[in-house]
Design an enzyme around this catalytic site. Structure first.
Site, PDB file in Angstrom:
ATOM      1  N   TYR A 145      22.165  16.487 -24.096  1.00 30.19           N
ATOM      2  CA  TYR A 145      21.306  16.454 -25.079  1.00 30.19           C
ATOM      3  C   TYR A 145      21.996  15.837 -26.534  1.00 30.19           C
ATOM      4  O   TYR A 145      21.474  15.065 -26.977  1.00 30.19           O
ATOM      5  CB  TYR A 145      20.195  17.780 -25.615  1.00 30.19           C
ATOM      6  CG  TYR A 145      19.335  17.268 -26.413  1.00 30.19           C
ATOM      7  CD1 TYR A 145      17.997  16.432 -26.239  1.00 30.19           C
ATOM      8  CD2 TYR A 145      19.356  18.064 -27.739  1.00 30.19           C
ATOM      9  CE1 TYR A 145      17.092  16.156 -27.035  1.00 30.19           C
ATOM     10  CE2 TYR A 145      18.246  17.871 -28.600  1.00 30.19           C
ATOM     11  CZ  TYR A 145      16.995  17.070 -28.262  1.00 30.19           C
ATOM     12  OH  TYR A 145      16.076  16.806 -29.030  1.00 30.19           O
ATOM     13  N   ASP A 146      22.882  16.869 -26.798  1.00 29.33           N
ATOM     14  CA  ASP A 146      23.647  16.408 -28.270  1.00 29.33           C
ATOM     15  C   ASP A 146      24.213  15.132 -28.121  1.00 29.33           C
ATOM     16  O   ASP A 146      24.051  14.378 -29.014  1.00 29.33           O
ATOM     17  CB  ASP A 146      24.694  17.540 -28.334  1.00 29.33           C
ATOM     18  CG  ASP A 146      23.839  19.234 -28.317  1.00 29.33           C
ATOM     19  OD1 ASP A 146      22.714  19.236 -28.364  1.00 29.33           O
ATOM     20  OD2 ASP A 146      24.901  20.030 -28.640  1.00 29.33           O
ATOM     21  N   ASN A 190       8.672  31.493 -27.785  1.00 30.82           N
ATOM     22  CA  ASN A 190       9.159  32.576 -26.717  1.00 30.82           C
ATOM     23  C   ASN A 190       8.629  33.921 -27.484  1.00 30.82           C
ATOM     24  O   ASN A 190       7.978  34.792 -26.927  1.00 30.82           O
ATOM     25  CB  ASN A 190      10.868  32.616 -26.856  1.00 30.82           C
ATOM     26  CG  ASN A 190      11.198  31.946 -25.515  1.00 30.82           C
ATOM     27  OD1 ASN A 190      10.507  31.262 -24.848  1.00 30.82           O
ATOM     28  ND2 ASN A 190      12.687  32.058 -25.640  1.00 30.82           N
ATOM     29  N   GLY A 207      21.116  38.348 -33.406  1.00 33.69           N
ATOM     30  CA  GLY A 207      19.975  38.041 -34.167  1.00 33.69           C
ATOM     31  C   GLY A 207      20.240  37.623 -35.846  1.00 33.69           C
ATOM     32  O   GLY A 207      19.407  37.543 -36.401  1.00 33.69           O
ATOM     33  N   GLN A 209      22.235  35.017 -36.447  1.00 32.16           N
ATOM     34  CA  GLN A 209      21.923  33.469 -36.710  1.00 32.16           C
ATOM     35  C   GLN A 209      20.747  32.839 -37.304  1.00 32.16           C
ATOM     36  O   GLN A 209      19.891  33.623 -37.037  1.00 32.16           O
ATOM     37  CB  GLN A 209      22.404  32.868 -35.201  1.00 32.16           C
ATOM     38  CG  GLN A 209      21.151  33.015 -34.083  1.00 32.16           C
ATOM     39  CD  GLN A 209      21.342  34.216 -33.172  1.00 32.16           C
ATOM     40  OE1 GLN A 209      21.794  35.177 -33.790  1.00 32.16           O
ATOM     41  NE2 GLN A 209      20.612  34.228 -32.111  1.00 32.16           N
ATOM     42  N   ARG A 211      17.958  29.943 -38.597  1.00 31.84           N
ATOM     43  CA  ARG A 211      17.203  28.751 -38.393  1.00 31.84           C
ATOM     44  C   ARG A 211      16.358  28.431 -39.476  1.00 31.84           C
ATOM     45  O   ARG A 211      16.065  29.441 -40.525  1.00 31.84           O
ATOM     46  CB  ARG A 211      16.583  28.758 -37.135  1.00 31.84           C
ATOM     47  CG  ARG A 211      17.431  28.828 -35.707  1.00 31.84           C
ATOM     48  CD  ARG A 211      18.450  27.763 -35.459  1.00 31.84           C
ATOM     49  NE  ARG A 211      18.990  27.790 -34.334  1.00 31.84           N
ATOM     50  CZ  ARG A 211      20.296  28.349 -34.077  1.00 31.84           C
ATOM     51  NH1 ARG A 211      20.832  29.009 -34.989  1.00 31.84           N
ATOM     52  NH2 ARG A 211      20.653  28.437 -32.807  1.00 31.84           N
ATOM     53  N   ASP A 273      25.658  27.937 -28.711  1.00 29.49           N
ATOM     54  CA  ASP A 273      24.366  27.812 -29.542  1.00 29.49           C
ATOM     55  C   ASP A 273      24.905  28.075 -30.819  1.00 29.49           C
ATOM     56  O   ASP A 273      25.821  28.924 -31.232  1.00 29.49           O
ATOM     57  CB  ASP A 273      23.702  29.210 -29.108  1.00 29.49           C
ATOM     58  CG  ASP A 273      22.309  29.154 -29.781  1.00 29.49           C
ATOM     59  OD1 ASP A 273      21.442  28.649 -29.439  1.00 29.49           O
ATOM     60  OD2 ASP A 273      22.153  30.159 -30.567  1.00 29.49           O
TER      61      ASP A 273
END
Length: 319
Positions: A145-146, A190, A207, A209, A211, A273
């Site tokens: 994808y990247d 999710n 947790g 990280q 976004r 990730d």
């Protein structure tokens, strides 16, 4: 003036919302999709509209259709989906880009590429601006994808330089909202589905990280502003929400808004990730007069209401 507009990946989460907005503004829309990850349910409200046409077609195959603009959104966009068929994902990005570029070149029409914040990889700068070249692992499990999206950007700018083609490239950061696929592995879906069904809230890593999350309607406004900007605005331009939070904070918000008794559990962080992800949207603000306006709590409540309305409680895949 009314335009006839091709949206590849038009039955997907973002594509279907774009089709709706284009129709609402009086355009004719050709929705092209192979329905590998898109859903007829996403576009069923438009099926009786004479201005709406479905073209069941794979973007990796050449296409001929008479249109005035092209939005290229065709590619699996969640880890669960794009890692299920990594070769197919890479083909959708690269061969798909070639096919839409050739279609645009034949009639010299503007074409917009929906790229991704994943081109920045696990970034060493924060927030990420468009001049940052990224830190991407070219052989990791996310590379299909990247690197596919990075290659597509290369093709778009080479067609612009070599063929003088009018192009637009946007880099989309995390987007959420109604019509998300409940089992696509993206963190908002999710957490909401797990909370509504009373299952454990799964956090990958500790947790901490971070976004940022942009509501889908705000993203659509950005896509359309980019398409309708002047020919000198080619991008790439970041589209996303500049408000950062940790994954743990998002999980707690999902628990609060769903009034859930689910507990939070931790699993190992997936390979490659990103630890941080936050857009610098200075260019979008300056060149497109665009800023997201939907607060995260408001957008999450709308998304929760959508999942409740469809009673979607699948077993989620892990990422």
């Amino acid at each position: 003036m009314t335009k006839r507009i091709l949206v590849t990946g038009g039955a997907g989460f973002v594509g279907s919302r774009l089709c709706k907005r284009l129709l609402d503004e009086g355009n004719r829309v050709v929705c092209m999709d192979n329905f590998s990850t898109g859903s007829v349910g996403n576009i069923e409200a438009f099926l009786g509209d004479p201005a709406f046409t479905i073209l069941k077609h794979d973007v990796t195959e050449a296409v001929t259709v008479g249109v005035d603009q092209i939005y290229n959104l065709a590619c699996p966009a969640s880890p669960v989906h794009y890692q299920a068929d990594p070769v197919g994902t890479l083909k959708a990005s690269v061969i798909g880009a070639l096919n839409v570029l050739e279609l645009a070149r034949r009639t010299n029409i503007p074409v917009l590429q929906a790229s991704t914040s994943e081109v920045y990889g696990d970034p060493h700068v924060h927030p990420q601006s468009e001049d940052y070249p990224g830190n991407v692992n070219p052989i990791g499990p996310r590379a299909c994808y990247d690197e596919g999206k990075r290659s597509a950007e290369t093709l778009f700018f080479d067609y612009h330089r070599q063929c003088k083609l009018p192009i637009k490239v946007v880099r989309i950061f995390n987007t959420y909202g109604p019509h998300m696929h409940p089992a696509d592995g993206r963190v908002v879906a999710n957490f909401i589905v797990q909370a509504l069904s009373g299952r454990d809230i799964t956090i990958y890593g500790d947790g901490t990280q971070t976004r940022s999350f942009c509501y889908v309607d705000d993203l659509i406004s950005g896509l359309m502003a980019m398409m309708n900007s002047g020919p000198e605005v080619t991008g790439p331009i970041n589209l996303g929400n500049p408000e950062e939070l940790t994954i743990r904070e998002l999980a707690n918000m999902a628990l609060e808004l769903t009034n859930s008794n689910s507990r939070i559990v931790h699993r190992p962080l997936p390979v490659d990730d990103p630890r941080q992800r936050l857009p610098d949207i200075g260019k979008a603000t300056r060149l497109l007069d665009w800023n997201p306006t939907t607060a995260l709590r408001e957008g999450l409540m709308r998304t929760i209401a959508y999942f409740e309305s469809v009673a979607a409680k699948p077993v989620l895949a892990t990422v």
